[in-house]
Structures are given as structure tokens and as C-alpha cells.
Design an enzyme around this catalytic site. Structure first.
Site, PDB file in Angstrom:
ATOM      1  N   CYS A 261     -15.180  -1.380  -7.976  1.00 58.43           N
ATOM      2  CA  CYS A 261     -14.339  -1.138  -9.151  1.00 58.43           C
ATOM      3  C   CYS A 261     -14.706   0.130  -9.919  1.00 58.43           C
ATOM      4  CB  CYS A 261     -14.426  -2.341 -10.090  1.00 58.43           C
ATOM      5  SG  CYS A 261     -13.832  -3.854  -9.319  1.00 58.43           S
TER       6      CYS A 261
HETATM    7  N1  NAD Z   1     -15.005  -7.518  -5.857  1.00 62.01           N
HETATM    8  C1  NAD Z   1     -14.859  -7.540  -7.148  1.00 62.01           C
HETATM    9  O1  NAD Z   1     -15.789  -7.862  -7.860  1.00 62.01           O
HETATM   10  C2  NAD Z   1     -13.548  -7.229  -7.816  1.00 62.01           C
HETATM   11  C3  NAD Z   1     -13.423  -7.484  -9.191  1.00 62.01           C
HETATM   12  C4  NAD Z   1     -12.210  -7.223  -9.811  1.00 62.01           C
HETATM   13  C5  NAD Z   1     -11.160  -6.695  -9.054  1.00 62.01           C
HETATM   14  N2  NAD Z   1     -11.321  -6.437  -7.723  1.00 62.01           N
HETATM   15  C6  NAD Z   1     -10.182  -5.919  -6.977  1.00 62.01           C
HETATM   16  O2  NAD Z   1      -9.693  -6.948  -6.129  1.00 62.01           O
HETATM   17  C7  NAD Z   1      -9.174  -6.398  -4.920  1.00 62.01           C
HETATM   18  C8  NAD Z   1      -9.837  -7.049  -3.730  1.00 62.01           C
HETATM   19  O3  NAD Z   1     -11.208  -6.755  -3.749  1.00 62.01           O
HETATM   20  P1  NAD Z   1     -12.274  -7.571  -2.918  1.00 62.01           P
HETATM   21  O4  NAD Z   1     -13.583  -7.197  -3.492  1.00 62.01           O
HETATM   22  O5  NAD Z   1     -11.929  -9.006  -2.813  1.00 62.01           O
HETATM   23  O6  NAD Z   1     -12.089  -6.906  -1.469  1.00 62.01           O
HETATM   24  P2  NAD Z   1     -12.700  -7.465  -0.090  1.00 62.01           P
HETATM   25  O7  NAD Z   1     -12.781  -6.283   0.808  1.00 62.01           O
HETATM   26  O8  NAD Z   1     -13.906  -8.275  -0.346  1.00 62.01           O
HETATM   27  O9  NAD Z   1     -11.594  -8.458   0.443  1.00 62.01           O
HETATM   28  C9  NAD Z   1     -10.327  -8.074   0.830  1.00 62.01           C
HETATM   29  C10 NAD Z   1      -9.858  -8.965   1.957  1.00 62.01           C
HETATM   30  O10 NAD Z   1      -8.527  -8.573   2.294  1.00 62.01           O
HETATM   31  C11 NAD Z   1      -8.389  -8.645   3.699  1.00 62.01           C
HETATM   32  N3  NAD Z   1      -7.266  -7.814   4.096  1.00 62.01           N
HETATM   33  C12 NAD Z   1      -7.198  -6.473   4.240  1.00 62.01           C
HETATM   34  N4  NAD Z   1      -5.951  -6.107   4.599  1.00 62.01           N
HETATM   35  C13 NAD Z   1      -5.214  -7.233   4.661  1.00 62.01           C
HETATM   36  C14 NAD Z   1      -3.870  -7.503   4.974  1.00 62.01           C
HETATM   37  N5  NAD Z   1      -3.012  -6.515   5.295  1.00 62.01           N
HETATM   38  N6  NAD Z   1      -3.454  -8.774   4.961  1.00 62.01           N
HETATM   39  C15 NAD Z   1      -4.310  -9.775   4.650  1.00 62.01           C
HETATM   40  N7  NAD Z   1      -5.606  -9.584   4.351  1.00 62.01           N
HETATM   41  C16 NAD Z   1      -6.045  -8.321   4.347  1.00 62.01           C
HETATM   42  C17 NAD Z   1      -9.725  -8.172   4.216  1.00 62.01           C
HETATM   43  O11 NAD Z   1      -9.939  -8.591   5.563  1.00 62.01           O
HETATM   44  C18 NAD Z   1     -10.684  -8.843   3.232  1.00 62.01           C
HETATM   45  O12 NAD Z   1     -11.057 -10.127   3.666  1.00 62.01           O
HETATM   46  C19 NAD Z   1      -9.411  -4.893  -5.031  1.00 62.01           C
HETATM   47  O13 NAD Z   1      -8.272  -4.271  -5.521  1.00 62.01           O
HETATM   48  C20 NAD Z   1     -10.515  -4.790  -6.050  1.00 62.01           C
HETATM   49  O14 NAD Z   1     -10.501  -3.553  -6.735  1.00 62.01           O
HETATM   50  C21 NAD Z   1     -12.484  -6.700  -7.104  1.00 62.01           C
END
Ligand code: NAD
Length: 461
Positions: A299
Site C-alpha cells: 500500500c
Molecule cells: N495487503 C494489505 O494489507 C492490503 C490492505 C489494504 C488494501 N489492500 C489492497 O487490496 C488489494 C489486494 O491486495 P492483497 O494484499 O490481498 O493482494 P494479494 O496478492 O495477497 O492477493 C491477490 C489475490 O488475487 C489473485 N488474483 C490475481 N488476479 C486474479 C484474477 N484475474 N482473478 C482472480 N484472482 C486473481 C491472486 O492469485 C491473489 O491470490 C490491493 O489493491 C491492495 O492494494 C491490501
């Protein structure tokens, strides 16, 4: 898993949709089962919703099917309890039709040139749009620039739906929105989780929601309101998208400020952490942020650039964002310089020195390496000729990733006097800092993890 068509609300109006939430008969689909999506799926499951998780990663899906977890802080028991409640995971996007609500939690990283990489969001909506039907709610949770929900999610659903007469619902004014759900409801609701934060449970973080029309805001508020303590309805998806960016840019800018002040305090002989603690006693107008070796995670180092990119389209230079990025990105080099100076004072040079890095995760007690400043510090130390090893209880090995190529194994925490310097980059709470200081020849501490230890071996930077 068998694609189902058990949607509770097919062909009905908003009142029936809301009733299905109340009765817990509404089916919830979560797209992207990562750090955000999997815990969210478990939260809905705990609230007795039948949840289906969708991911393109077949290994994650089969791990979950076997009742196991791939995220450190989620125990297999938790997955198994959700399974007993009807939770399943699949790579088959045809099952989207059977969902009442579809929540998208896919990555939004940066391209090499610091522009938004929207490929995950685009490919997700392209995959699900053919399976959508009237009466469904689609919510984007991924952090992104203002305008994404309208420009990508709404536009793609309308493009796919045009042949079958399916459109995103849009009342021209709040008063014109009816009960009828003859299209798809779309909203943006950012994930505001703070990984590793044991003080504020996720369900106590209010859920900001901006729907394309009042039906979408009402439906999303009811859905999230059944899981989260509070919802914060907003006027548009763009306002909700901007809210999330404001929060993260606020953090990024304030961390840059204390990082800059730290660099000033060190030569002045002032302890920046003491200063922050004293300032934090003021009951208003000050929030404490802490310096470190840089910023990491999915983030803080990423999201400001999403807004910066959008600002340029409006001919506006986001100077604060750029400066904060510059200061934070310079921190790994600052830490390397401090380490070199500390070694020199101890009679050795950085070139050839044996350095043990403690902690490669981007922050304390998380199993997440993304954008971790530790990885950059390790690369810089190696570049300067140091022999670097690392220890991190969350990462037995570090291979190759988006911005690093290290191929290292975690070194056991023993015989620390083999190293010329132990460099604390991530202050995991599992470490016994007293023991580390007593064994080490020299400790360079970039996190103030050794604050309660009085030893001439410690250099705080
Ligand atoms: N990790 C955090 O602490 C956090 C906090 C707030 C916001 N966010 C936001 O949340 C969002 C997700 O982050 P995250 O940390 O969970 O990412 P992540 O990489 O841990 O998880 C994303 C998941 O999406 C899957 N994926 C990718 N392309 C896909 C598709 N086309 N169809 C289905 N699944 C698909 C991946 O395989 C993965 O399992 C981002 O935008 C991030 O900025 C994250």
C-alpha cells in the site's frame, strides 16, 4: 465445486435483496484470495453467509480445499470452520452467476515506471462480466485511482452486457432510483486493513462505501453492515476511491517527515523516538508516526503513485506525494551509510564485512515481503561488498520477486559474534533483543527495537 444457481435474489427487487442479507441466504463471492480476500471470505463465513472464493491460482484453491492455509496468521482450523459453513474456493468463474454479491480483491501494483498496473483488475472484470446477471452487486475493494470503478468496472460490465440487455443500474438522481433491480449494482469499498495490527479487529474498521447509485450504496451498506461495526456511505465511487488514497498518502507523507527529521536528529544528538513519544502526549493535533529503513507493503509505497498518475492527467503536479516518495525511497541508502559508519568506528570496513540482517518482512510480525525496504538494503550492502546473511522467522528463504533476486536462506540466530554487525531492519516481536545485543559485536538498529537496552554496542540510526 459445482457451479450453483442458488442465488437468493434472482429477478427480485432491492427489498428482497436486503431481506436475503438479513436471512443470510445471500451468496457472497470473493475474487482474489490473498491477504485481503481470504480474511474477508472468513469474516463473511463467520457471519453465516455461504461464501465462494475465486482465484486464478490453482495452488491456493487446492490448499484451501484441503483445509489448509497459506497465510501465516490464518490457522487451518479457521479454514475448516468456514468449510463447515459452506465456504469453498474455485478457479471456475462460471460460478459467478450463482452469487448475489461479488467482491473483487485483486492486486493493484505499479509498473516499473511507477504507473498503475491495472492488468489484474481488468482481467478480473473481463472474466466475470460474461457471467453476471440482473440483481447482482459487484464491489471493487482493490486500492486504486479515483475513476477506476466507473472507467473499468462499469464500462466493462456495460460492454459485455449490451448484447443481452444487461447494464449497470444508475438512477439519474437519488429520488429516481427505484426498488427494481433490472441491472447490476456496482460500488467501490476500499479495504482498510492494517496487517499485523492486533489492537483493532478488522470488523471494527468502518467500511467506506460509494455506490454508482443509491441502490448499490444501500445494498453494499447492508451487506458490509452485517459484518462490519459501521458503514460510511459516500456519494460516489470516486469519492470512496479518493478516501482510501488520502489515508495512505497521509501515512506516506508523515512517515517521510519523521524519516527526514530522524536524519537531522542523529547529527544533532537528539533521540527522534523520545521526541515523537513526547509530542504524542499532546491530546490534539498530533498523530505519531515512526521512522524506519523505508516503507514497504502493497500500500504505502504504491498507492500514492496511483494518485500522482491521475493528477498528471489533470495537469497537476502532486508535489507532496513526489517528495514523500523521494525521502522514503532514499532511506535504504541512509541505513547502508549508517552501517558503514558504525563498522568504521568499530575498526572494520563495509567491504568484506559479515552483516546479519534481522527481518526481511516489510514490517513487524507479518509474512509479507512485498516492497520490503530490507530487500533493497540487502542488495545495496551486497553491492558495497558486504557478505550478507539474514534471519526472519517468517521467511525460511527468499528467492526472486518483482523487484529482487536474492536466493538466500534464513541463518539460525546463533553464534552472532561471527558477524561484524547485526542490522535490525524489521522489529519482529519474536526476537529476544537483549540476547541478540549480548551475543553481537555491533548492533545497528533502524527501528528502535533495542530502546530498553543500554549498551555501547548499539548504534541507532
Ligand atoms: N495487503 C494489505 O494489507 C492490503 C490492505 C489494504 C488494501 N489492500 C489492497 O487490496 C488489494 C489486494 O491486495 P492483497 O494484499 O490481498 O493482494 P494479494 O496478492 O495477497 O492477493 C491477490 C489475490 O488475487 C489473485 N488474483 C490475481 N488476479 C486474479 C484474477 N484475474 N482473478 C482472480 N484472482 C486473481 C491472486 O492469485 C491473489 O491470490 C490491493 O489493491 C491492495 O492494494 C491490501
Amino acid at each position: 465445486m459445482t457451479p450453483t444457481n442458488l442465488a437468493a435474489t434472482t429477478g427480485t427487487g432491492l427489498e428482497e435483496w436486503l431481506a436475503a442479507i438479513d436471512r443470510r441466504t445471500a451468496r457472497v463471492g470473493i475474487i482474489g484470495l490473498g491477504y485481503v480476500g481470504l480474511p474477508l471470505a472468513l469474516l463473511f463465513s463467520e457471519e453465516r453467509f455461504r461464501v465462494t472464493g475465486f482465484d486464478v491460482d490453482a495452488t491456493k484453491v487446492s490448499t484451501l480445499a484441503a483445509g489448509n492455509s497459506y497465510i501465516h496468521r490464518i490457522e487451518p482450523d479457521h479454514i475448516q470452520a468456514a468449510q463447515r459453513n459452506g465456504f469453498c474456493a474455485t478457479t471456475d468463474f462460471a460460478a459467478i452467476t450463482g452469487m448475489d454479491a461479488v467482491l473483487i480483491c485483486v492486486p493493484t501494483p505499479l509498473n516499473e515506471d511507477h504507473t498503475p498496473d491495472m492488468s489484474y483488475v481488468v482481467s478480473t472484470i473481463e472474466s466475470i462480466a460474461p457471467h453476471l446477471r440482473a440483481g447482482q452487486l459487484v464491489v471493487l475493494e482493490s486500492t486504486t485511482y479515483p475513476g477506476t470503478t466507473e472507467e473499468i468496472i462499469v464500462a466493462t460490465i456495460n460492454r459485455h452486457g449490451s448484447a443481452k440487455g444487461l447494464r449497470v443500474l444508475r438512477g439519474e438522481t437519488a429520488g429516481l432510483a427505484s426498488n427494481e433491480l433490472d441491472g447490476v449494482m456496482v460500488a467501490f469499498s476500499p479495504e482498510r486493513e492494517d496487517p499485523g495490527n492486533m489492537i483493532t479487529p478488522r470488523r471494527e474498521i468502518p467500511k467506506v462505501i460509494g455506490g454508482v447509485d443509491v441502490r448499490a450504496t444501500a445494498a453494499a451498506s447492508a451487506l458490509y453492515g452485517s459484518v462490519f461495526c459501521k458503514t460510511v456511505p459516500m456519494s460516489t465511487p470516486a469519492a470512496a476511491e479518493m478516501t482510501k488514497l488520502l489515508e495512505n498518502i497521509y501515512r506516506c507523507v508523515n512517515i517521510a517527515l519523521v524519516n527526514e527529521l530522524k536524519q537531522l536528529c542523529v547529527p544533532m544528538g537528539i533521540d527522534i523516538w523520545e521526541v515523537i513519544e513526547a509530542a504524542a502526549t499532546k491530546p490534539f493535533g498530533f498523530q505519531a508516526f515512526y521512522p524506519g529503513p523505508g516503507v514497504g507493503g502493497h500500500c504505502i509505497p504504491v498507492d500514492p503513485f496511483y494518485l500522482n498518475w491521475k493528477a498528471q492527467q489533470f495537469g497537476i503536479q502532486a508535489k507532496f506525494i513526489e517528495l514523500a516518495g523521494e525521502v522514503n525511497e532514499a532511506m535504504p541508502s541512509y541505513v547502508v551509510q549508517c552501517t558503514a559508519r558504525a563498522l568504521e568506528r568499530n575498526g572494520s570496513a563495509l567491504k568484506g564485512a559479515r552483516v546479519l540482517v534481522l527481518g526481511v518482512a516489510y514490517k513487524r510480525d507479518v509474512d509479507d515481503l512485498r516492497e520490503s525496504p530490507s530487500l533493497i538494503v540487502i542488495e545495496k550492502l551486497r553491492h558495497a561488498g558486504a557478505q550478507v546473511e539474514y534471519n526472519d522467522p517468517f521467511f525460511p528463504e527468499v528467492g526472486r520477486g518483482r523487484h529482487y533476486d536474492l536466493h538466500m536462506l534464513s541463518t539460525p540466530l546463533e553464534d552472532l559474534d561471527r558477524f561484524d554487525c547485526v542490522l535490525i531492519l524489521t522489529d519482529h516481536s519474536l526476537y529476544n533483543y537483549g540476547e541478540i545485543v549480548s551475543q553481537a559485536k555491533l548492533v545497528v538498529d533502524s527501528r528502535n527495537a533495542t530502546r530498553s537496552i543500554d549498551s555501547s554496542k548499539i548504534v541507532r540510526c
